[in-house]
Scaffold this motif. Structure first.
Motif, PDB file in Angstrom:
ATOM      1  N   ASP A  26       0.854  -1.188   0.000  1.00  7.31           N
ATOM      2  CA  ASP A  26       0.000   0.000   0.000  1.00  7.31           C
ATOM      3  C   ASP A  26       0.895   1.245   0.000  1.00  7.31           C
ATOM      4  OD1 ASP A  26      -1.611   2.178   0.682  1.00  7.31           O
ATOM      5  OD2 ASP A  26      -2.829   1.035   2.080  1.00  7.31           O
ATOM      6  N   PRO A  27       0.769   2.092  -1.013  1.00  2.00           N
ATOM      7  CA  PRO A  27       1.673   3.241  -1.117  1.00  2.00           C
ATOM      8  C   PRO A  27       1.534   4.246   0.010  1.00  2.00           C
ATOM      9  CG  PRO A  27      -0.087   3.384  -2.757  1.00  2.00           C
ATOM     10  CD  PRO A  27      -0.174   2.021  -2.149  1.00  2.00           C
ATOM     11  N   HIS A  28       0.475   4.137   0.803  1.00  4.87           N
ATOM     12  CA  HIS A  28       0.288   5.076   1.908  1.00  4.87           C
ATOM     13  C   HIS A  28       0.981   4.613   3.186  1.00  4.87           C
ATOM     14  CE1 HIS A  28      -3.235   5.886  -0.770  1.00  4.87           C
ATOM     15  NE2 HIS A  28      -2.813   7.114  -0.567  1.00  4.87           N
ATOM     16  N   LEU A  29       1.407   3.360   3.226  1.00  2.00           N
ATOM     17  CA  LEU A  29       2.084   2.853   4.419  1.00  2.00           C
ATOM     18  C   LEU A  29       3.520   3.366   4.483  1.00  2.00           C
ATOM     19  CD1 LEU A  29       0.977  -0.908   4.473  1.00  2.00           C
ATOM     20  CD2 LEU A  29       0.105   0.964   5.904  1.00  2.00           C
ATOM     21  N   SER A  30       3.970   3.669   5.703  1.00  2.00           N
ATOM     22  CA  SER A  30       5.369   4.060   5.894  1.00  2.00           C
ATOM     23  C   SER A  30       6.260   2.824   5.895  1.00  2.00           C
ATOM     24  CB  SER A  30       5.527   4.799   7.226  1.00  2.00           C
ATOM     25  OG  SER A  30       5.335   3.892   8.314  1.00  2.00           O
ATOM     26  N   ILE A  31       7.556   3.025   5.789  1.00  3.86           N
ATOM     27  CA  ILE A  31       8.502   1.914   5.893  1.00  3.86           C
ATOM     28  C   ILE A  31       8.322   1.209   7.236  1.00  3.86           C
ATOM     29  CG2 ILE A  31      10.951   1.320   6.118  1.00  3.86           C
ATOM     30  CD1 ILE A  31      10.181   1.862   3.252  1.00  3.86           C
ATOM     31  N   THR A 209      19.352  14.088   4.696  1.00  5.21           N
ATOM     32  CA  THR A 209      18.072  13.461   5.027  1.00  5.21           C
ATOM     33  C   THR A 209      17.694  12.432   3.966  1.00  5.21           C
ATOM     34  OG1 THR A 209      16.772  15.150   3.866  1.00  5.21           O
ATOM     35  CG2 THR A 209      17.260  15.548   6.192  1.00  5.21           C
ATOM     36  N   ILE A 210      17.102  11.327   4.422  1.00  3.20           N
ATOM     37  CA  ILE A 210      16.604  10.271   3.542  1.00  3.20           C
ATOM     38  C   ILE A 210      15.093  10.201   3.719  1.00  3.20           C
ATOM     39  CG2 ILE A 210      16.759   7.833   2.898  1.00  3.20           C
ATOM     40  CD1 ILE A 210      19.417   9.321   2.628  1.00  3.20           C
ATOM     41  N   THR A 211      14.359  10.393   2.629  1.00  5.14           N
ATOM     42  CA  THR A 211      12.900  10.439   2.694  1.00  5.14           C
ATOM     43  C   THR A 211      12.297   9.053   2.924  1.00  5.14           C
ATOM     44  OG1 THR A 211      12.902  12.336   1.215  1.00  5.14           O
ATOM     45  CG2 THR A 211      10.835  11.147   1.427  1.00  5.14           C
ATOM     46  N   ASN A 212      11.179   9.011   3.627  1.00  2.00           N
ATOM     47  CA  ASN A 212      10.468   7.765   3.912  1.00  2.00           C
ATOM     48  C   ASN A 212       9.739   7.312   2.646  1.00  2.00           C
ATOM     49  OD1 ASN A 212       8.743   5.770   5.254  1.00  2.00           O
ATOM     50  ND2 ASN A 212       9.317   6.855   7.130  1.00  2.00           N
ATOM     51  N   SER A 213      10.508   6.867   1.659  1.00  2.00           N
ATOM     52  CA  SER A 213       9.930   6.538   0.353  1.00  2.00           C
ATOM     53  C   SER A 213      10.196   5.094  -0.022  1.00  2.00           C
ATOM     54  CB  SER A 213      10.493   7.468  -0.721  1.00  2.00           C
ATOM     55  OG  SER A 213      11.488   6.825  -1.476  1.00  2.00           O
ATOM     56  N   ARG A 214       9.491   4.645  -1.054  1.00  2.00           N
ATOM     57  CA  ARG A 214       9.655   3.278  -1.549  1.00  2.00           C
ATOM     58  C   ARG A 214      10.893   3.109  -2.403  1.00  2.00           C
ATOM     59  NH1 ARG A 214       4.751   1.495  -0.329  1.00  2.00           N
ATOM     60  NH2 ARG A 214       4.816   2.733   1.524  1.00  2.00           N
ATOM     61  N   GLN A 215      11.531   4.218  -2.810  1.00  2.00           N
ATOM     62  CA  GLN A 215      12.652   4.122  -3.743  1.00  2.00           C
ATOM     63  C   GLN A 215      13.802   3.296  -3.166  1.00  2.00           C
ATOM     64  OE1 GLN A 215      12.162   5.714  -6.831  1.00  2.00           O
ATOM     65  NE2 GLN A 215      13.834   4.363  -7.437  1.00  2.00           N
ATOM     66  N   ILE A 216      13.916   3.262  -1.842  1.00  2.00           N
ATOM     67  CA  ILE A 216      14.998   2.509  -1.212  1.00  2.00           C
ATOM     68  C   ILE A 216      14.858   1.003  -1.455  1.00  2.00           C
ATOM     69  CG2 ILE A 216      13.928   2.151   1.064  1.00  2.00           C
ATOM     70  CD1 ILE A 216      16.722   2.902   2.260  1.00  2.00           C
ATOM     71  N   LEU A 217      13.657   0.561  -1.835  1.00  2.00           N
ATOM     72  CA  LEU A 217      13.444  -0.858  -2.108  1.00  2.00           C
ATOM     73  C   LEU A 217      13.780  -1.230  -3.553  1.00  2.00           C
ATOM     74  CD1 LEU A 217       9.971  -1.316  -0.354  1.00  2.00           C
ATOM     75  CD2 LEU A 217      12.254  -1.571   0.644  1.00  2.00           C
ATOM     76  N   ALA A 218      14.035  -0.245  -4.401  1.00  2.00           N
ATOM     77  CA  ALA A 218      14.250  -0.490  -5.832  1.00  2.00           C
ATOM     78  C   ALA A 218      15.346  -1.525  -6.050  1.00  2.00           C
ATOM     79  CB  ALA A 218      14.613   0.810  -6.537  1.00  2.00           C
ATOM     80  N   ALA A 219      15.118  -2.391  -7.020  1.00  2.00           N
ATOM     81  CA  ALA A 219      16.074  -3.423  -7.438  1.00  2.00           C
ATOM     82  C   ALA A 219      16.217  -4.553  -6.423  1.00  2.00           C
ATOM     83  CB  ALA A 219      17.453  -2.827  -7.731  1.00  2.00           C
ATOM     84  N   ASN A 220      15.391  -4.567  -5.381  1.00  2.00           N
ATOM     85  CA  ASN A 220      15.487  -5.634  -4.377  1.00  2.00           C
ATOM     86  C   ASN A 220      14.176  -6.367  -4.137  1.00  2.00           C
ATOM     87  OD1 ASN A 220      18.316  -5.669  -3.125  1.00  2.00           O
ATOM     88  ND2 ASN A 220      17.833  -3.482  -3.135  1.00  2.00           N
ATOM     89  N   HIS A 221      13.184  -6.156  -5.003  1.00  2.00           N
ATOM     90  CA  HIS A 221      11.891  -6.805  -4.817  1.00  2.00           C
ATOM     91  C   HIS A 221      11.957  -8.317  -5.024  1.00  2.00           C
ATOM     92  CE1 HIS A 221       9.391  -3.264  -4.196  1.00  2.00           C
ATOM     93  NE2 HIS A 221      10.091  -2.651  -5.131  1.00  2.00           N
ATOM     94  N   GLN A 222      13.056  -8.818  -5.558  1.00  2.00           N
ATOM     95  CA  GLN A 222      13.180 -10.256  -5.776  1.00  2.00           C
ATOM     96  C   GLN A 222      13.565 -10.997  -4.488  1.00  2.00           C
ATOM     97  OE1 GLN A 222      15.365  -7.995  -6.844  1.00  2.00           O
ATOM     98  NE2 GLN A 222      17.260  -8.598  -5.820  1.00  2.00           N
ATOM     99  N   LEU A 223      13.886 -10.278  -3.413  1.00  2.00           N
ATOM    100  CA  LEU A 223      14.259 -10.919  -2.156  1.00  2.00           C
ATOM    101  C   LEU A 223      13.068 -11.643  -1.543  1.00  2.00           C
ATOM    102  CD1 LEU A 223      16.476  -8.110  -0.569  1.00  2.00           C
ATOM    103  CD2 LEU A 223      17.256 -10.357  -1.339  1.00  2.00           C
ATOM    104  N   THR A 224      13.342 -12.806  -0.932  1.00  2.00           N
ATOM    105  CA  THR A 224      12.292 -13.606  -0.303  1.00  2.00           C
ATOM    106  C   THR A 224      12.754 -14.074   1.072  1.00  2.00           C
ATOM    107  OG1 THR A 224      13.050 -15.795  -1.059  1.00  2.00           O
ATOM    108  CG2 THR A 224      11.714 -14.493  -2.608  1.00  2.00           C
ATOM    109  N   THR A 225      11.879 -14.807   1.763  1.00  2.00           N
ATOM    110  CA  THR A 225      12.215 -15.338   3.086  1.00  2.00           C
ATOM    111  C   THR A 225      13.342 -16.368   3.019  1.00  2.00           C
ATOM    112  OG1 THR A 225      10.478 -17.000   2.840  1.00  2.00           O
ATOM    113  CG2 THR A 225       9.890 -14.971   3.995  1.00  2.00           C
TER     114      THR A 225
END
Length: 539
Positions: A26-31, A209-225
């Motif tokens: 959900d894009p409205h959720l914070s990290i 400052t680092i913004t509370n954004s989704r960009q920090i997850l870029a290129a790592n969505h393939q990670l799993t448990t």
């Protein structure tokens, strides 16, 4: 295998674009809210293993510890406008402190443990933290540096016998607030997540400052448990923050250690814990390749080997690749102000030394000295836009305006070009440009030549001023273990590889045990130059 980014190019505007961002949450959720809910989904999975302190925490245990630290902060009355200071190693409970800040919507300001008292004083005087979490090793230095601030200091290890110190164990005895829930961010995802420091190669580091954004997850969505992440970098590095966030979001197992980086130790960690994902600066790669244990270590578990921050010699890259079971070595590019990876290269054989294509959601242009956008294969300053809010350098709007223009383009200070296929090549920092008899050149041009020498592990080239010629190139060279390489050998080798007078080592070379680095591990040209001048003055 990692996803390969695809870029488009607008020939009229001369702008490259990554693919649109896909929202996995959900894009409205914070990290903090994402990590909170993901920790509850997988309570019995191992969240964290300390290879140096021999501790193991499940996600349930790490979640509980994070809520205890967050409850302690709430008990003290900390607000989302407050700042928490960090200056410590990757100890067992440091991730819980970071997650507690995320849960409360409070930014932490993380400093490197090697900073001197004066630098700590200047940086914490900018953000004025209410709480500081540090190691007992640095307690006296931190206490002296923050004497003028109203701050509580909590120690993470080696607790001093001081009435001014609170141990992390006391904090972890705090009862979890009833019906604990992560805070909603008062400013939404424009709110600051963390405050790191710029590299500081030209002066006192700035509070980024680092913004509370989704960009920090870029290129790592393939990670799993099933993934096991290992990074030796602490939370004052963007890569340390990246590892902390992605481990929490994607429910991986994270390996941490609170010792100084040691190549033999790192190789053992990868082999023993079957790490699948690591991120390193090139200096650590060179140290591993140059260690006696490298050829016998089992690195077959790795599926993602990310590196960036500076250039790695092709020989070092090839050596690493020869020990991997899959073609997973990826050169990345980004900068702290962007708060995320900008590009990564999954095509080593076709595009060696390129930092790759843009990640999703980013735009890039190459700009000339007079501000004009340039086309493919034309070199200029790399500028990137992420279309996201950025609070800038904390308390320093003048410097903020210099790096980000009114159109929200970040001016990286890096010189590079995009090729016809949309792959970025970063050539050099603008300020590293040298001039010999009014002919401009870059240290990297000579470093590339020296790196070809089989006995060279690492090299740093810099300019030594001559009233007659201008910048004369000199080199600090780390030789490989067991090598008899001499400084004169390096000078002579460079002279045989070019007929350009200005690309010679006109000021000479020295052999050093290790290069001088900034606190974040990057090669520091100014410090290496000063060391070189000191050595020459004494000889």
């Amino acid at each position: 295998m990692p996803y390969t980014p695809v870029n488009s190019y607008d020939g009229d505007l001369k702008i490259w674009s990554g693919e649109p961002v896909s929202h996995y949450f959900d894009p409205h959720l914070s990290i903090g809210q994402i990590i909170f809910q993901e920790m509850r989904r997988h309570p019995q999975l191992v969240a964290q293993i300390s290879a140096s302190e021999n501790t193991v925490l499940t996600r349930q245990e790490l979640h509980a510890n994070s809520m205890k630290v967050a409850s302690y902060m709430r008990f003290l009355g900390l607000l989302q406008s407050d700042v928490v200071g960090l200056i410590g190693r990757n100890t067992t409970h440091m991730p819980a402190v970071a997650y507690a800040c995320f849960f409360n919507g409070i930014a932490f300001h993380s400093l490197n443990i090697t900073y001197d008292q004066s630098t700590i004083e200047k940086l914490f005087d900018i953000t004025k933290p209410r709480l500081i979490f540090c190691d007992g090793d640095e307690f006296e230095k931190v206490r002296a540096a923050t004497a003028s601030l109203d701050v509580k200091i909590i120690t993470m290890r080696n607790h001093p016998k001081s009435a001014d110190s609170i141990s992390i164990d006391e904090v972890l005895a705090t009862p979890i607030e009833k019906n604990f829930q992560p805070a909603r961010l008062e400013l939404g995802n424009d709110q600051t997540l963390a405050i790191l420091c710029s590299s500081g190669t030209t002066g006192t580091p700035k509070a980024v400052t680092i913004t509370n954004s989704r960009q920090i997850l870029a290129a790592n969505h393939q990670l799993t448990t099933a993934d096991i992440q290992y990074s030796h970098n602490t939370l004052d590095w963007i890569t340390g923050l990246l590892t902390t966030v992605t481990s929490g979001v994607f429910s991986t197992t994270r390996i941490i250690a609170d010792n100084a980086f040691d190549p033999a130790f790192a190789l053992r960690v990868i082999e023993e814990y079957k790490a699948t994902w690591i991120i390193q600066p090139p200096s650590c790669m060179a140290m591993m390749v140059n260690s006696p244990e490298f050829e016998t270590s089992d690195l077959s578990s790795l599926r993602y080997f990310l590196f960036g921050g500076s250039r790695a010699a092709l020989e070092v890259q090839q050596s690493i690749r020869s020990r991997l079971s899959s073609d997973c070595l990826q050169f990345m590019y980004g900068f702290t102000e962007l708060g995320a990876l900008a590009t990564y290269n999954c095509h080593f054989d076709e595009k060696p030394n390129s930092v790759g294509r843009l990640t999703n959601g980013l735009k890039l242009k190459i700009v000339s000295e007079d501000g004009q956008s340039l086309g493919p294969d034309e070199m200029g300053e790399v500028c990137i836009k992420n279309n996201q809010h950025w609070a800038g350098y904390y308390g320093n709007q003048l410097e903020t305006r210099e790096i980000r223009d009114p159109q929200r383009w970040y001016h990286s200070g890096d010189l590079g070009y995009m090729d016809q296929d949309g792959f970025l090549y970063v050539v050099e920092r603008k300020k590293d440009m040298l001039k010999y008899q009014n002919i401009m050149y870059y240290p990297n041009e000579i470093e590339s030549v020296i790196s070809e020498m089989p006995d060279v592990a690492e090299v740093c080239v810099f300019g030594v001023w001559s009233n007659m010629y201008g910048d004369e190139a000199a080199a600090a060279v780390v030789k490989k273990q067991g090598s008899d390489l001499r400084a004169q050998d390096v000078v002579e080798y460079v002279s045989t590889r070019t007929d350009s007078k200005y690309k010679q080592l006109n000021a000479g070379a020295i052999i050093v045990d290790d290069l001088m680095r900034s606190a974040n591990g990057k090669t520091n040209r100014i410090a290496n130059k000063n060391h070189y001048l000191h050595v020459k003055e004494r000889s």
